[in-house]
Scaffold this active site. Structure first.
Site, PDB file in Angstrom:
ATOM      1  N   ASP A 238       0.866  -1.171   0.000  1.00 47.58           N
ATOM      2  CA  ASP A 238       0.000   0.000   0.000  1.00 47.58           C
ATOM      3  C   ASP A 238       0.911   1.232   0.000  1.00 47.58           C
ATOM      4  OD1 ASP A 238      -2.109   1.747   0.051  1.00 47.58           O
ATOM      5  OD2 ASP A 238      -3.239   0.649   1.563  1.00 47.58           O
TER       6      ASP A 238
HETATM    7  C1  BGC Z   1      -5.123   3.151   0.026  1.00 52.37           C
HETATM    8  C2  BGC Z   1      -5.269   2.112  -1.053  1.00 52.37           C
HETATM    9  C3  BGC Z   1      -5.082   2.733  -2.400  1.00 52.37           C
HETATM   10  C4  BGC Z   1      -3.755   3.447  -2.458  1.00 52.37           C
HETATM   11  C5  BGC Z   1      -3.473   4.057  -3.798  1.00 52.37           C
HETATM   12  C6  BGC Z   1      -3.894   4.012  -0.156  1.00 52.37           C
HETATM   13  O1  BGC Z   1      -3.916   5.085   0.718  1.00 52.37           O
HETATM   14  O2  BGC Z   1      -5.090   2.512   1.282  1.00 52.37           O
HETATM   15  O3  BGC Z   1      -6.520   1.499  -0.958  1.00 52.37           O
HETATM   16  O4  BGC Z   1      -5.190   1.773  -3.398  1.00 52.37           O
HETATM   17  O5  BGC Z   1      -3.753   4.465  -1.474  1.00 52.37           O
HETATM   18  O6  BGC Z   1      -4.298   5.119  -4.085  1.00 52.37           O
END
Ligand code: BGC
Length: 771
Positions: free
Chosen positions: A292
């Site tokens: 993530d």
């Molecule tokens: C979120 C994810 C997301 C990623 C990219 C993160 O803050 O937890 O769900 O896919 O950002 O945008």
């Protein structure tokens, strides 16, 4: 459990982090989500790559500048072949510019993989995932995600960070809106459907690579507080939290995203047990894992990694192939390899699936976006029709006293009350691609007020009283990036004025439609709540309009169940619309006026209040039955049962379930069996029933849930029509991971079986399994 040849290779490499490869990477190896042809090409390419170029493929750079968080625009790194992927970029011109740099200026001409969160549509925004799960119709979800994939691909997005399959049993957690709710069986069906929707049966130049997230246990955050640690014993991981992930993996998902939080004291993005033992070893996953955002660097913040080098080491050796946005791999990984702490062969095994994905997605042959057709694809009119149909299919009718719904189209005086009634910002929910990062949404969302207007005669009087917009105490991340400050709460005088206006509009109307809930930024990431009340002055407004004695219909727009105990006793009808998407207002009106008979069902147990959480139907029995009034093991100050049970939803017609039948009432543990049940529409209009099958294993090597969903089907029935529905009953439905045996088992035991309209179904049978 599945173990692949690739996995054997991976294992060999894991065993020899610092030494030479135990197994060669053979071209004949069984391809997982990617083709054998892609495998061959990727291996050939890999042989030509320098160490820095390999590390480059494991780096995902931010396509936008995030003050204080990320790097500058990644042009130089791209030319050096040190950017494998880019995220948070939707400007097609910029996508093409960067892709030209990679393909024309970098030494090996390897195209960039562009990723973005296409969660529930691109320009045409579909209902939020929790809503789509409420349809109890995986085909609906697959269609929506297939459509979204076509849009995304045309706009240069080849990889989406979808589906989110985190089980959520606590509505305080803001991200409950992004998943399919509390149940592993329903969640698995929705997970599978989304992978197929995005990728198709196989990844191709037309499809979009899916990314299953957040691996795993993110939904079990302590107290529902986003990012907080999760403590989940292995039996719960296996039987509940991991199941939808495994279903997505089996459907061919090419990538996974490792979660942010600590899982049992080990951050998910540095968790070898999760990313290697379970995902690769047990399941045989052959795609790749991206962390993530910033999660590799955050291994330090968690107090798990000593410094950035240690974070890179712990991330890569746990099994994170690609570092999202934190640059930790870019800055540290090559040194780790040079020092012999990570073997180059292991590094190769981490790079390979990323290259394979690029080949199968056709990026080497067609790296650029055809800018001339983007707008035409994103504006396809059939998208809006599909959206409206899906949105109406996702809505859940929670209450309908005295058949107040459906409404007549001859109504002449309607009061539409509430801050969400005419809000174009909120009806599409969060994660709207074009709305993110200040690009500006180009969709034209239809609000509930507009939808109601569209249904009624021109001369009908439709009075709108919005009321002050409820505000979060803390603005969300995106609000902060956009420089938004929280709106000050209304003064007592303003509150009085709004209430007076609402009361007046209600008094002058034949019916009141209150559209209330949460603004879209009140749920989603970093949007957890300690209470589930209707925020702002909505409750006061609702009570004021109900006090006029006029019939009131409450339409909820929200991303989580709310505390609606008062409404559930005092308003005539309640329709849960969630965030229904671009055509949401028309879809709400379709349901309110009876053009669509609602058939959605709750994918969660609806709590009475925040203190009821976590709440889920598939809990175990206790030593005291829940219903005993004198010595209950539950709360004494509120009813411990949900306000509305899992699987619940009303219709404008009624259904009868009868003749629950098992082909065999005694079956061997390895046998397959079949359940059948007759469902009859006993009302006067056509409608959709969702037949649900639940089981309970009465004894065994572990206590099993009081009920457990093992089958469902949504069917349309004409008045008087009966359908006999059949459901398989075998290993898939009966097996569970036994904490004592530490393996998956189907045990000899007695079972209860129920069929009906929700998790409180009473039509009952028993059966037995024998060794
Ligand atoms: C979120 C994810 C997301 C990623 C990219 C993160 O803050 O937890 O769900 O896919 O950002 O945008």
């Amino acid at each position: 459990m599945k173990k692949s040849k690739r996995w054997m290779i991976f294992l060999g490499l894991m065993a020899t982090f610092t030494g030479s490869a135990a197994f060669p990477l053979g071209a004949d190896a069984q391809a997982g989500p990617f083709s054998a042809e892609a495998r061959q090409k990727a291996e050939d390419l890999l042989k030509q790559m320098t160490l820095d170029e390999k590390v480059g493929q494991l780096n995902q750079s931010a396509g936008i500048v995030i003050p204080g968080l990320a790097n500058d625009k990644p042009d130089d790194l791209i030319v050096q072949g040190r950017v494998g992927s880019i995220l948070w970029l939707t400007d097609v011109k910029e996508i093409n510019r960067l892709q030209h740099l990679a393909v024309e200026k970098s030494r090996l001409h390897i195209p960039i993989l562009f990723g973005f969160d296409v969660i529930h549509g691109y320009r045409t925004v579909f209902p939020v995932p929790l809503a789509m799960a409420s349809s109890w119709d995986p085909e609906v979800e697959e269609q929506a995600q297939h459509y979204a994939a076509q849009d995304a691909r045309a706009a240069g997005i080849e990889w989406t960070f979808t589906p989110m399959v985190d089980i959520a049993r606590d509505a305080r957690w803001g991200r409950i809106v992004e998943g399919a709710g509390e149940d592993p069986y329903l969640g698995s069906a929705m997970a599978r459907a989304q992978v197929l929707g995005f990728q198709g049966e196989r990844l191709s130049p037309q499809s979009v690579l899916a990314c299953v997230k957040h691996f795993a246990g993110y939904g079990a955050a302590d107290g529902g507080r986003d990012y907080d640690s999760s403590y989940i014993p292995e039996e719960l991981m296996q039987n509940v939290y991991l199941r939808p992930f495994h279903a997505a993996e089996e459907a061919g998902a090419g990538s996974f995203m490792s979660a942010y939080m600590d899982l049992n004291d080990v951050p998910a993005s540095g968790n070898h047990w999760l990313l290697t033992d379970v995902l690769r070893k047990d399941w045989g996953f052959e795609g790749f894992v991206v962390s993530d955002a910033f999660a590799v660097a955050s291994l330090q913040t968690h107090g798990y990694a000593r410094d950035a080098e240690d974070a890179a080491y712990k991330g890569i050796t746990a099994g994170v192939n690609m570092d999202m946005a934190s640059q930790t791999y870019t800055r540290n990984l090559a040194a780790l390899v040079r020092e012999g702490k990570v073997s180059e062969q292991y590094l190769d095994s981490m790079v390979l699936p990323i290259l394979e994905a690029k080949y199968d997605l056709g990026l080497f042959d067609h790296p650029y976006v055809d800018e001339s057709r983007v707008d035409a694809v994103l504006s396809r009119p059939e998208g809006l029709e599909l959206e409206r149909r899906l949105a109406a299919r996702s809505m859940v009718l929670l209450r309908n006293e005295d058949h107040i719904l459906p409404l007549s189209r001859q109504l002449k005086r309607v009061a539409v009350i509430g801050p969400l009634a005419d809000s174009t910002h909120d009806i599409e929910g969060g994660w709207t691609v074009e709305g993110l990062f200040g690009n500006g949404s180009k969709s034209h969302p239809v609000t509930v007020y507009a939808g109601i207007r569209n249904k009624l005669a021109k001369d009908a009087q439709v009075t709108l009283v919005s009321g002050p917009e409820p505000a979060r105490i803390y603005p969300g991340l995106l609000d902060r990036l956009a420089g938004h400050k929280p709106t000050p709460p209304p003064t007592p005088q303003e509150i009085e004025q709004w209430i007076a206006k609402a009361r007046m509009a209600a008094s002058n109307a034949d019916i009141v439609i209150a559209v209330m809930g949460e603004t879209a930024n009140m749920s989603g990431e970093a949007a957890s709540r300690a209470t589930l009340d209707l925020p702002g002055i909505q409750q006061q407004m609702l009570e004021a309009v109900a006090a006029t004695g006029k019939p009131v219909v409450l339409v909820l727009e929200n991303g989580r169940p709310l505390d609606i105990r008062w409404a559930s006793e005092h308003v005539g009808a309640i329709l849960e619309a969630w965030y229904p998407g671009t055509e949401g207002g028309n879809a709400v009106a379709d349901v309110l006026f009876g053009d669509v008979n609602p058939g959605g069902k709750l994918p969660i147990s609806w709590p009475r209040t925040a203190g009821s959480e976590p709440l889920y139907y598939n809990h175990n029995l206790t030593h005291e039955p829940e219903d005993r009034p004198d010595f209950t093991s539950r709360y004494w100050d509120i009813n411990s049962k949900p306000l509305y049970p899992f699987g619940f939803g009303l219709s404008y017609t009624t259904f009868r379930f009868a003749n629950l039948h098992l082909r065999k009432t005694t079956m061997g543990v390895g046998d397959t069996n079949e359940v059948s049940v007759d469902v009859t529409n006993t009302g006067a209009v056509a409608g959709d029933a969702v037949a649900q099958i639940y089981i309970h294993q009465r004894y065994g090597s572990a206590s099993r849930p009081v009920r457990q969903l093992v089958g469902f089907q949504r069917v349309t029935l004409q008045p008087g029509e009966t359908k006999t529905l059949t459901f398989p009953l075998g290993k898939n439905e009966l097996e569970f991971w036994s904490p004592q045996k530490r393996e998956w088992v189907v045990e000899p035991a007695e079972f209860d079986l129920w069929a009906g309209e929700d998790s409180t179904a009473t039509l009952h049978q028993t059966f037995q399994t024998t060794q």
